[in-house]
Design a protein around this motif. Sequence first.
Motif, mmCIF file in Angstrom:
data_model
loop_
_atom_site.group_PDB
_atom_site.id
_atom_site.type_symbol
_atom_site.label_atom_id
_atom_site.label_comp_id
_atom_site.label_asym_id
_atom_site.label_seq_id
_atom_site.Cartn_x
_atom_site.Cartn_y
_atom_site.Cartn_z
ATOM 1 N N LEU A 229 0.635 -1.121 -0.071
ATOM 2 C CA LEU A 229 0.120 0.270 0.323
ATOM 3 C C LEU A 229 0.813 1.486 -0.109
ATOM 4 O O LEU A 229 0.328 2.110 -0.625
ATOM 5 C CB LEU A 229 -0.726 0.087 0.948
ATOM 6 C CG LEU A 229 -1.585 1.084 1.258
ATOM 7 C CD1 LEU A 229 -2.640 1.386 0.435
ATOM 8 C CD2 LEU A 229 -2.856 0.905 2.618
ATOM 9 N N LEU A 230 1.452 1.323 0.535
ATOM 10 C CA LEU A 230 2.255 2.328 1.092
ATOM 11 C C LEU A 230 3.475 2.609 -0.363
ATOM 12 O O LEU A 230 3.563 3.848 -1.562
ATOM 13 C CB LEU A 230 4.148 1.954 1.524
ATOM 14 C CG LEU A 230 5.331 3.199 1.544
ATOM 15 C CD1 LEU A 230 4.482 4.528 2.163
ATOM 16 C CD2 LEU A 230 6.001 2.966 3.206
ATOM 17 N N VAL A 231 3.803 1.625 -1.384
ATOM 18 C CA VAL A 231 4.572 1.544 -2.405
ATOM 19 C C VAL A 231 3.060 1.939 -3.293
ATOM 20 O O VAL A 231 3.701 3.288 -4.094
ATOM 21 C CB VAL A 231 5.472 0.461 -3.029
ATOM 22 C CG1 VAL A 231 5.348 0.229 -5.130
ATOM 23 C CG2 VAL A 231 6.184 -0.260 -2.003
ATOM 24 N N GLU A 232 2.666 1.888 -3.691
ATOM 25 C CA GLU A 232 1.026 2.375 -4.285
ATOM 26 C C GLU A 232 0.968 3.468 -3.562
ATOM 27 O O GLU A 232 0.601 4.338 -4.652
ATOM 28 C CB GLU A 232 -0.559 1.667 -4.593
ATOM 29 C CG GLU A 232 -0.886 1.905 -5.065
ATOM 30 C CD GLU A 232 -0.813 1.873 -6.876
ATOM 31 O OE1 GLU A 232 -0.706 3.112 -7.906
ATOM 32 O OE2 GLU A 232 0.512 1.410 -7.067
ATOM 33 N N LEU A 233 0.275 4.262 -2.738
ATOM 34 C CA LEU A 233 0.734 5.240 -2.692
ATOM 35 C C LEU A 233 1.671 6.422 -2.569
ATOM 36 O O LEU A 233 0.928 7.490 -2.859
ATOM 37 C CB LEU A 233 0.434 6.037 -0.746
ATOM 38 C CG LEU A 233 -0.574 5.116 0.025
ATOM 39 C CD1 LEU A 233 -0.681 5.302 1.323
ATOM 40 C CD2 LEU A 233 -2.129 5.609 -0.969
ATOM 41 N N LEU A 234 3.441 5.874 -2.754
ATOM 42 C CA LEU A 234 4.023 6.881 -3.222
ATOM 43 C C LEU A 234 3.892 7.054 -4.994
ATOM 44 O O LEU A 234 3.615 8.484 -5.797
ATOM 45 C CB LEU A 234 5.074 6.294 -3.312
ATOM 46 C CG LEU A 234 5.549 5.833 -1.740
ATOM 47 C CD1 LEU A 234 7.111 5.851 -1.794
ATOM 48 C CD2 LEU A 234 6.502 7.750 -1.167
ATOM 49 N N ASN A 235 3.423 5.533 -5.510
ATOM 50 C CA ASN A 235 3.292 6.053 -6.546
ATOM 51 C C ASN A 235 2.012 6.789 -7.240
ATOM 52 O O ASN A 235 2.542 7.572 -8.334
ATOM 53 C CB ASN A 235 3.188 4.633 -7.336
ATOM 54 C CG ASN A 235 3.958 3.845 -7.697
ATOM 55 O OD1 ASN A 235 5.151 4.170 -7.775
ATOM 56 N ND2 ASN A 235 3.764 1.832 -7.719
ATOM 57 N N LEU A 236 1.175 6.936 -6.467
ATOM 58 C CA LEU A 236 0.086 7.842 -6.742
ATOM 59 C C LEU A 236 0.560 8.950 -6.526
ATOM 60 O O LEU A 236 0.058 10.204 -7.292
ATOM 61 C CB LEU A 236 -1.582 8.063 -5.888
ATOM 62 C CG LEU A 236 -2.477 6.353 -6.374
ATOM 63 C CD1 LEU A 236 -3.017 6.753 -5.033
ATOM 64 C CD2 LEU A 236 -2.741 6.442 -6.835
ATOM 65 N N ARG A 237 1.590 9.822 -5.631
ATOM 66 C CA ARG A 237 1.577 11.281 -5.640
ATOM 67 C C ARG A 237 2.393 11.756 -6.869
ATOM 68 O O ARG A 237 2.571 12.416 -7.444
ATOM 69 C CB ARG A 237 2.685 10.707 -4.038
ATOM 70 C CG ARG A 237 3.227 12.338 -4.129
ATOM 71 C CD ARG A 237 3.719 12.600 -2.475
ATOM 72 N NE ARG A 237 4.313 13.641 -2.316
ATOM 73 C CZ ARG A 237 3.356 14.550 -1.400
ATOM 74 N NH1 ARG A 237 2.547 14.332 -1.465
ATOM 75 N NH2 ARG A 237 4.217 15.392 -1.356
ATOM 76 N N MET A 238 3.451 10.354 -7.606
ATOM 77 C CA MET A 238 4.241 10.831 -7.981
ATOM 78 C C MET A 238 3.844 10.760 -9.214
ATOM 79 O O MET A 238 3.985 11.961 -10.480
ATOM 80 C CB MET A 238 5.197 9.130 -8.837
ATOM 81 C CG MET A 238 6.248 9.876 -9.918
ATOM 82 S SD MET A 238 7.366 8.737 -9.496
ATOM 83 C CE MET A 238 6.511 6.931 -10.467
ATOM 84 N N ARG A 239 2.326 10.159 -10.027
ATOM 85 C CA ARG A 239 1.532 10.449 -10.843
ATOM 86 C C ARG A 239 0.854 11.857 -10.843
ATOM 87 O O ARG A 239 0.147 12.666 -11.443
ATOM 88 C CB ARG A 239 0.701 9.350 -11.328
ATOM 89 C CG ARG A 239 1.305 8.025 -11.881
ATOM 90 C CD ARG A 239 -0.063 6.600 -12.265
ATOM 91 N NE ARG A 239 -1.169 6.727 -10.903
ATOM 92 C CZ ARG A 239 -0.538 5.319 -10.428
ATOM 93 N NH1 ARG A 239 0.304 4.311 -10.650
ATOM 94 N NH2 ARG A 239 -0.795 4.951 -9.330
ATOM 95 N N LYS A 240 0.552 12.048 -10.029
ATOM 96 C CA LYS A 240 -0.373 13.137 -9.144
ATOM 97 C C LYS A 240 0.116 14.549 -9.769
ATOM 98 O O LYS A 240 0.640 15.402 -10.357
ATOM 99 C CB LYS A 240 -0.828 13.298 -8.113
ATOM 100 C CG LYS A 240 -1.594 14.653 -7.582
ATOM 101 C CD LYS A 240 -2.246 14.679 -6.652
ATOM 102 C CE LYS A 240 -2.833 15.718 -6.193
ATOM 103 N NZ LYS A 240 -3.144 15.936 -4.565
#
Length: 259
Positions: A229-240
Amino acid sequence: MEVLFTSAGLISLLTLTALEIVLGIDNVIFISIVSNKLPAHQKDKARTLGILIALVVRVALLFGITWIIGLKEPLFSLGFLEGLNMDPHFSGRDLILLGGGLFLIAKSTAEIHDKLEGHEEGGAAKTVGLTLWKAIVQIVLIDIVFSFDSILTAVGLVQEILIMIIAVVIALIVMLVFSKGIADFVENHPTIKMLALSFLVLIGFLLVVEAFDVHVPKGYIYFSMAFALLVELLNLRMRKKTIKTQLTHPETEKVKVDQ
């Protein structure tokens, strides 16, 4: 009642409440995914009813602790499992975990299939075949399975039934408060929803292997889920951040493409 006002009682209450909240995360995820398939005006009602029914079920099970412990008595055995280093004896609890695990795997796999095939894109098609009460029945069934894990944890940690009931009530109130936020977040982020469904498949598999008396430390499972979940949240932040940069400096992005 006096036991609540002792240091040991308060520590037991806080510890058990924290564990009940952690154990309830997968339950909230399942409730969120099921309720999000309903029409908008029924989503909140399904979540609220599902969690309230879970509260009633868990408190009722607490008063039936003797019955729950009795469910651990062997009902029948499968001799060939001995050669696989598994306990050949099956109890009522094992059958409940096996049925619940298979249901969770089947339900989550079907949801993943619908997501990949794009069956959820249409607004009206999204709710076909699922009514409020069908959703609540699914929620109640999986609540019962998760409740056994929750209650057995409570029995193993605390002897006072009052502390168990208070911890369960507090944990479910926390679930009720945050369920809408979790449901909205999962629904608004397709990759998080896919990750949540994958978690449910993993939890279902864990329930199945536990039915065969193969014990996997839950700490490893929850750590893996938290890390993913932490990795995916970082991915979401990066995409945003990337989208924001493209909107703010479109000429920079064009130069990069040309190069």
